[in-house]
Motif scaffolding. Structure first.
Motif, PDB file in Angstrom:
ATOM      1  N   ARG A  93      42.545  75.680  55.318  1.00  0.00           N
ATOM      2  CA  ARG A  93      43.158  74.393  55.639  1.00  0.00           C
ATOM      3  C   ARG A  93      44.555  74.250  55.026  1.00  0.00           C
ATOM      4  NH1 ARG A  93      38.109  71.717  54.200  1.00  0.00           N
ATOM      5  NH2 ARG A  93      39.120  71.156  52.222  1.00  0.00           N
ATOM      6  N   GLY A  94      44.814  75.051  54.018  1.00  0.00           N
ATOM      7  CA  GLY A  94      46.094  74.924  53.332  1.00  0.00           C
ATOM      8  C   GLY A  94      46.171  73.679  52.470  1.00  0.00           C
ATOM      9  N   ASP A  95      45.056  73.358  51.785  1.00  0.00           N
ATOM     10  CA  ASP A  95      45.048  72.180  50.915  1.00  0.00           C
ATOM     11  C   ASP A  95      46.096  72.288  49.801  1.00  0.00           C
ATOM     12  OD1 ASP A  95      42.930  71.571  52.496  1.00  0.00           O
ATOM     13  OD2 ASP A  95      41.498  71.214  50.875  1.00  0.00           O
ATOM     14  N   PHE A  96      46.453  73.518  49.441  1.00  0.00           N
ATOM     15  CA  PHE A  96      47.445  73.752  48.401  1.00  0.00           C
ATOM     16  C   PHE A  96      48.548  74.659  48.934  1.00  0.00           C
ATOM     17  CE2 PHE A  96      43.346  73.131  46.318  1.00  0.00           C
ATOM     18  CZ  PHE A  96      43.635  72.128  45.405  1.00  0.00           C
ATOM     19  N   GLU A  97      49.759  74.383  48.512  1.00  0.00           N
ATOM     20  CA  GLU A  97      50.859  75.311  48.767  1.00  0.00           C
ATOM     21  C   GLU A  97      50.859  76.301  47.613  1.00  0.00           C
ATOM     22  OE1 GLU A  97      55.727  75.566  48.712  1.00  0.00           O
ATOM     23  OE2 GLU A  97      54.720  73.626  48.475  1.00  0.00           O
ATOM     24  N   ALA A 177      42.380  73.651  42.247  1.00  0.00           N
ATOM     25  CA  ALA A 177      43.771  74.096  42.247  1.00  0.00           C
ATOM     26  C   ALA A 177      43.941  75.465  41.597  1.00  0.00           C
ATOM     27  CB  ALA A 177      44.653  73.070  41.536  1.00  0.00           C
ATOM     28  N   SER A 178      43.271  75.693  40.471  1.00  0.00           N
ATOM     29  CA  SER A 178      43.402  76.995  39.813  1.00  0.00           C
ATOM     30  C   SER A 178      42.698  78.080  40.615  1.00  0.00           C
ATOM     31  CB  SER A 178      42.832  76.930  38.388  1.00  0.00           C
ATOM     32  OG  SER A 178      41.458  76.585  38.394  1.00  0.00           O
ATOM     33  N   LYS A 179      41.553  77.754  41.198  1.00  0.00           N
ATOM     34  CA  LYS A 179      40.844  78.738  42.020  1.00  0.00           C
ATOM     35  C   LYS A 179      41.696  79.169  43.205  1.00  0.00           C
ATOM     36  CE  LYS A 179      35.974  77.592  41.191  1.00  0.00           C
ATOM     37  NZ  LYS A 179      34.705  77.153  41.841  1.00  0.00           N
ATOM     38  N   ALA A 180      42.350  78.200  43.848  1.00  0.00           N
ATOM     39  CA  ALA A 180      43.173  78.528  45.010  1.00  0.00           C
ATOM     40  C   ALA A 180      44.310  79.458  44.611  1.00  0.00           C
ATOM     41  CB  ALA A 180      43.727  77.254  45.638  1.00  0.00           C
TER      42      ALA A 180
END
Length: 230
Positions: A93-97, A177-180
């Motif tokens: 989904r691209g929740d994080f850049e 966030a860290s996992k991504a």
């Protein structure tokens, strides 16, 4: 012998081209012990020497520099890397850049500021930040950043030596966030850079969920000796 806290100002500064020989972690002197040396500093040559020999600095602010070689050791291989279905959806989904090496300072300071229950503080002191920032400037230390709406919300950093990546720390201000950041970096390292494995240092449930497996100290050092460096 009494040691002052932190790096020893009288210990020689080693450039990235100089090396120091640490005690052998497999010596009978260290049976059942993780600490193989005390003292020294965090100059580039000292840090690189440690990682090349399967050792890393880990100490509290009031301690001298403690050089560790844990037994057991925790590593991730390409075939053990685990991305859960929920994380696959988040990444798709691209929740994080996700970016690499765009804000090393923000990541290492974020790791230092992160609350870690049961640890009573952080081991990422100002001296650690200075030492690893210099390694980043020299091209050895790297970061992965997670952002939302342009704001840094998580990340991880570590040391890349040839086909070895030594993961150091990660942080998250929002869930996942860290996992991504870590999983995106791991896939890049394994499947584009062709690294052999990621050294995660010590076992944790979090790293186990990402594919970490235990090796004995002897197994880890044997694997390390067979891993190409620079």
């Amino acid at each position: 012998m009494k040691y002052r806290p932190g790096p020893d100002p009288e210990f020689p500064y080693l450039t990235e081209n100089e090396r120091f020989r640490f005690p052998d972690p497999l010596s009978d002197d260290f049976t059942g012990e993780n600490i193989v040396a005390v003292g020294g500093n965090l100059s580039p040559g000292m840090l690189l020497s440690a990682y090349e020999q399967g050792i890393f600095p880990w100490y509290n602010e009031d301690d001298p520099v403690l050089w560790q070689s844990p037994d057991p050791r925790f590593v991730i291989f390409s075939h053990t890397l685990h991305i859960s279905r929920s994380m696959q959806k988040i990444l798709k989904r691209g929740d994080f850049e996700i970016t690499f090496d765009q804000d090393f300072d923000g990541v290492i300071r974020g790791c230092g500021d992160a609350e870690r229950p049961g640890q009573g503080g952080t081991w990422i002191t100002g001296d650690i930040i200075d030492g690893y920032t210099e390694l980043h400037r020299l091209g050895f230390a790297h970061s992965a950043e997670s952002r939302q709406a342009g704001v840094l919300v998580g990340g991880c950093y570590g040391i890349l030596l040839g086909k070895l990546f030594c993961g150091e720390s990660m942080f998250a201000k929002v869930p996942n966030a860290s996992k991504a950041a870590f999983l995106t970096l791991a896939q890049y390292l394994f499947f584009e850079k062709g690294i052999s494995f990621i050294d995660c240092q010590v076992p944790t449930d979090h790293l186990r969920s990402l594919g970490g497996v235990e090796l004995s100290r002897a197994e880890f050092l044997r694997l390390l000796r067979n891993t190409p460096y620079l």
